[in-house]
Scaffold this motif. Structure first.
Motif, PDB file in Angstrom:
ATOM      1  N   ALA A 568      33.698  91.785  63.643  1.00 47.32           N
ATOM      2  CA  ALA A 568      34.342  92.384  64.823  1.00 47.32           C
ATOM      3  C   ALA A 568      35.336  91.412  65.462  1.00 47.32           C
ATOM      4  CB  ALA A 568      33.281  92.796  65.841  1.00 47.32           C
ATOM      5  N   GLU A 569      35.140  90.124  65.215  1.00 47.23           N
ATOM      6  CA  GLU A 569      36.014  89.098  65.784  1.00 47.23           C
ATOM      7  C   GLU A 569      37.363  89.028  65.037  1.00 47.23           C
ATOM      8  OE1 GLU A 569      34.515  87.725  68.384  1.00 47.23           O
ATOM      9  OE2 GLU A 569      35.723  85.963  68.856  1.00 47.23           O
ATOM     10  N   LEU A 570      37.337  89.418  63.746  1.00 49.32           N
ATOM     11  CA  LEU A 570      38.526  89.219  62.896  1.00 49.32           C
ATOM     12  C   LEU A 570      39.807  89.865  63.431  1.00 49.32           C
ATOM     13  CD1 LEU A 570      36.844  89.570  59.378  1.00 49.32           C
ATOM     14  CD2 LEU A 570      37.585  87.452  60.511  1.00 49.32           C
ATOM     15  N   PRO A 571      39.741  91.156  63.833  1.00 49.48           N
ATOM     16  CA  PRO A 571      40.993  91.749  64.328  1.00 49.48           C
ATOM     17  C   PRO A 571      41.511  91.058  65.588  1.00 49.48           C
ATOM     18  CG  PRO A 571      39.168  93.364  64.371  1.00 49.48           C
ATOM     19  CD  PRO A 571      38.640  92.125  63.739  1.00 49.48           C
ATOM     20  N   LEU A 572      40.591  90.497  66.366  1.00 50.08           N
ATOM     21  CA  LEU A 572      41.028  89.808  67.587  1.00 50.08           C
ATOM     22  C   LEU A 572      41.781  88.524  67.239  1.00 50.08           C
ATOM     23  CD1 LEU A 572      37.694  90.208  69.626  1.00 50.08           C
ATOM     24  CD2 LEU A 572      39.734  91.668  69.700  1.00 50.08           C
ATOM     25  N   VAL A 573      41.285  87.838  66.202  1.00 47.84           N
ATOM     26  CA  VAL A 573      41.969  86.617  65.763  1.00 47.84           C
ATOM     27  C   VAL A 573      43.327  86.982  65.164  1.00 47.84           C
ATOM     28  CG1 VAL A 573      41.891  84.650  64.179  1.00 47.84           C
ATOM     29  CG2 VAL A 573      39.811  85.363  65.390  1.00 47.84           C
ATOM     30  N   GLU A 574      43.335  88.072  64.397  1.00 44.53           N
ATOM     31  CA  GLU A 574      44.583  88.512  63.780  1.00 44.53           C
ATOM     32  C   GLU A 574      45.633  88.845  64.848  1.00 44.53           C
ATOM     33  OE1 GLU A 574      43.638  90.570  60.306  1.00 44.53           O
ATOM     34  OE2 GLU A 574      45.610  91.506  60.131  1.00 44.53           O
ATOM     35  N   GLU A 575      45.175  89.541  65.865  1.00 43.85           N
ATOM     36  CA  GLU A 575      46.061  89.907  66.974  1.00 43.85           C
ATOM     37  C   GLU A 575      46.596  88.640  67.662  1.00 43.85           C
ATOM     38  OE1 GLU A 575      45.301  92.008  71.257  1.00 43.85           O
ATOM     39  OE2 GLU A 575      43.958  92.572  69.629  1.00 43.85           O
ATOM     40  N   TRP A 576      45.715  87.688  67.838  1.00 42.82           N
ATOM     41  CA  TRP A 576      46.074  86.417  68.487  1.00 42.82           C
ATOM     42  C   TRP A 576      47.109  85.654  67.665  1.00 42.82           C
ATOM     43  CZ3 TRP A 576      46.749  83.272  72.262  1.00 42.82           C
ATOM     44  CH2 TRP A 576      46.563  81.895  72.149  1.00 42.82           C
ATOM     45  N   PHE A 577      46.861  85.560  66.360  1.00 42.12           N
ATOM     46  CA  PHE A 577      47.800  84.846  65.484  1.00 42.12           C
ATOM     47  C   PHE A 577      49.144  85.572  65.438  1.00 42.12           C
ATOM     48  CE2 PHE A 577      44.708  82.286  62.536  1.00 42.12           C
ATOM     49  CZ  PHE A 577      44.364  81.495  63.620  1.00 42.12           C
ATOM     50  N   THR A 578      49.090  86.894  65.448  1.00 39.94           N
ATOM     51  CA  THR A 578      50.329  87.663  65.437  1.00 39.94           C
ATOM     52  C   THR A 578      51.119  87.393  66.713  1.00 39.94           C
ATOM     53  OG1 THR A 578      49.216  89.337  64.127  1.00 39.94           O
ATOM     54  CG2 THR A 578      51.280  89.994  65.183  1.00 39.94           C
ATOM     55  N   LYS A 579      50.397  87.286  67.814  1.00 34.83           N
ATOM     56  CA  LYS A 579      51.058  86.990  69.095  1.00 34.83           C
ATOM     57  C   LYS A 579      51.743  85.615  69.054  1.00 34.83           C
ATOM     58  CE  LYS A 579      50.181  86.025  73.928  1.00 34.83           C
ATOM     59  NZ  LYS A 579      49.363  86.170  75.107  1.00 34.83           N
ATOM     60  N   ILE A 580      51.101  84.639  68.426  1.00 35.84           N
ATOM     61  CA  ILE A 580      51.720  83.306  68.347  1.00 35.84           C
ATOM     62  C   ILE A 580      53.017  83.391  67.532  1.00 35.84           C
ATOM     63  CG2 ILE A 580      51.439  80.893  67.592  1.00 35.84           C
ATOM     64  CD1 ILE A 580      49.633  81.720  69.947  1.00 35.84           C
TER      65      ILE A 580
END
Ligand code: GDP
Ligand code: PGA
Ligand code: MN
Ligand code: MN
Length: 602
Positions: A568-580
């Motif tokens: 469940a954490e993975l999409p949040l990390v993906e979103e975060w990296f995409t934001k960077i």
């Protein structure tokens, strides 16, 4: 010419020109060059008591309480700006304006902003004056509360001005509460302005702050210089300015280790830095509780030093059971308290400090009893106290080189998912852990509390440049090590995982020594761990719980690596990296991909 410009105590032409320029813009009644003396402390604290800004705390020697304006109680991240020429250089995590826009806007605000007030000039040095290159700063402020707080938090005064000589480089840091006084107008006890700006010019290494008197917004050596400007200097010069505690841990065999820990504001740095171990034979000594500067030593290892001179700790939750060494530090006096309660006996009190008093005055100045509806103290109320008073201060504290780091802990406040402790596979995996650190927001910043957000390396509010470049700098630091085995090992901790009823699974505080023991035994190759998708994790039997009265189910739950939670954490990390965005180092995407495949997600 206002008094204070004639016969100045320095011949530093650049500094004199800047002071004259600021005086002309802000038009104070007088200029005072701060000498850092006891006499200055006495004079200013007496004046502030007379004005009603401070109230004496008679139960503690030479200690005072400040009650702020109820709207000026924490750092204002929304109003904090990184003003680089190119917006990309501030990155997607900072507020940005162009330097020109900010200079124009704030110059208008500063015009006449010190009218009717005294302008104080505070020469200070972050870190040791014996450093190869002492890190000087000069803060100009119209707040006497800032001056006395700087007495505690930084090396400052005449000896610093003398060390600067006629031409030392320094970071100019301008602060005004933004509350000019008209002739005859009486002052309020906590002057501030609804309009606030905490602005940084990383390219020219300048700080401009306006409208707030609260510590993190106004003591400009701390967050603004030692972290935001410092991180930009570190990027350019090959070092790191980090939001970290530093401690020395000695094992029963007498082996000495140094550990730093990056946890977001109000997530346990001060407590861990002053920890009193509950396991026999282990000893902790304090080096720093909030900021660490990490530089290469001659031995090829990473060394950490604390640029500060005081402790600015969260008051609520602090007592003899949780943090006895903080209590012993403030008992010695010379301490400024902000937004805590004052008892009838003339002592301070806050939530979490033993039994509540029958009667007190709360942080807003109103009568308070245990039956009162509101809290006695603001959740971000603070004690500001000299680090030299800490009874377990390490003798290495004054060493300009700092101490060689064995382990770096990243940590946050997460009710779910993140286990008590995880060891990273290697440096890059450790950088991934730091870059994806997440935590529930706290009262240390204005805004909603308890919302999970990414807080990379606990530096989200403090990275003075593009976060992608910052991660790249971390990875690069690892690459520039002459020997990977000399790099600190990285661990990720979470003292704040909860059970179904909302209680903390792990007892925390002094019991965190049990986790430090596992960390050290991992470094020594003694402790066991299992390899999981997220790193190396201890099993319950790997943590020393002797003498700890704890439900084994709670221990297991606190250590658990739950693949479903991690998925469940993975999409949040993906979103975060995409934001960077495109400045995110590719190595971190690769780490995320590797984690996905270990979790069986494609
Ligand atoms: P800092 O702002 O990162 O320095 O955090 P502090 O050490 O001041 O702690 C912030 C708050 O978290 C205080 O209310 C502490 O009492 C609480 N706290 C600190 N360490 C622990 C811990 O190990 N467990 C729990 N449950 N609370 C903690
Ligand atoms: P803290 O320091 O990290 O001890 O809370 C103040 C802050 O970060 O605002
Ligand atoms: Mn902090
Ligand atoms: Mn702290």
């Amino acid at each position: 010419m206002v008094t204070g410009l004639k016969n100045p105590p320095t011949d530093h032409a650049g500094l004199l020109a800047w002071v004259a320029e600021v005086a002309e813009l802000t038009t104070p009644d007088q200029i005072v060059w701060c000498d850092g003396s006891d006499a200055e402390w006495k004079r200013l604290t007496s004046e502030l008591v007379a004005f009603g800004t401070l109230e004496p705390v008679p139960a503690k020697p030479d200690s005072f309480l400040a009650r702020t304006n109820p709207n000026d109680v924490a750092r204002v991240e929304e109003r904090t700006f990184i003003c680089s020429t190119n917006p990309e250089d501030a990155g997607p995590t900072n507020n940005w304006t162009s330097p020109e826009y900010m200079r124009e806007t704030m110059t208008d605000l500063y015009r006449g902003s010190m009218r009717g007030r005294t302008m104080y000039v505070i020469p200070f040095c972050m870190g040791s004056l014996e450093a190869e290159k002492p890190m000087f700063g000069v803060e100009i402020t119209d707040s006497a509360y800032v001056v006395i707080s700087m007495h505690i938090m930084a090396r400052m005064g005449t000896h610093v001005l003398e060390a600067m000589g006629g031409d030392a480089e320094y970071v100019p840091a301008l602060h005004s509460v933004g509350a000019p006084l008209e002739p005859g107008q009486s002052d309020v006890s906590w002057p501030c302005n609804d309009t606030k700006y905490i602005s940084h010019f990383p390219e020219t290494r300048e700080i401009w702050s306006y409208g707030s008197g609260y510590g993190g917004n106004s003591l400009l050596g701390k967050k603004c210089y030692a972290l935001r400007i410092g991180s930009a200097m570190g990027r350019d010069e090959g070092w790191l300015a980090e939001h970290m505690l530093i401690l020395r841990l000695t094992s029963p065999e007498g082996k000495v280790y140094h550990i730093t820990g990056a946890f977001p504001s109000a997530c346990g740095k001060t407590n861990l830095a002053m920890l009193e171990p509950t396991i026999p034979g282990w000893k902790v000594e304090t080096l720093g509780d909030d900021i660490a500067w990490l530089r290469w030593g001659e031995d090829g290892r990473l060394w950490a030093s604390n640029p500060e001179y005081g402790l600015f700790g969260v008051a609520p939750g602090t007592d003899y059971r949780t943090n006895p060494n903080a209590m012993r530090t403030i008992e010695k006096g010379h301490t400024l308290f902000t937004n805590v309660a004052l008892t009838e006996e003339g002592d301070v009190w806050w939530e979490g400090m033993g039994e509540p008093p029958a009667n007190a005055t709360d942080w807003k100045g109103n009568e308070w009893t245990p039956d009162s509806e509101g809290l006695s103290s603001h959740p971000n109320s603070r004690f500001c106290t000299p680090i030299k008073q800490c009874p377990i201060l390490s003798d290495a504290y004054e060493d300009p080189r700092g101490v060689p780091i064995d382990a770096i802990l990243f940590g946050g406040r997460r009710a779910t998912t993140i286990p008590l402790v995880t060891q990273a596979r290697d440096w890059t995996h450790g950088v991934y852990m730091g870059a994806t650190l997440s935590s529930e927001t706290t009262a240390a910043a204005v805004g909603q509390v308890g919302v999970v957000r990414r807080d990379p390396m606990a530096m989200l509010p403090f990275i003075g440049y593009n976060a992608g470049d910052y991660f790249d700098h971390w990875i690069g630091m690892g690459k520039s090590a002459d020997d990977e085995s000399k790099l600190p090992s990285v661990f990720y901790v979470n003292w704040f995982r909860r059970d179904e009823d909302g209680g903390f699974l792990w007892p925390g505080f002094g019991e965190n020594s049990r986790v430090l023991k596992w960390v050290v035994e991992r470094l020594e190759g003694k402790a066991e761990a299992v390899e999981t998708p997220i790193g190396f994790n201890p099993r319950p039997e790997d943590i020393d719980v002797e003498g700890l009265d704890m439900d084994p189910n709670d221990l297991a739950a606190s250590l658990k690596v739950d693949p479903e939670e991690w998925k469940a954490e993975l999409p949040l990390v993906e979103e975060w990296f995409t934001k960077i965005g495109n400045r995110l180092p590719t190595q971190l995407w690769a780490e995320l991909d590797a984690l996905k495949s270990r979790l069986g997600v494609d």
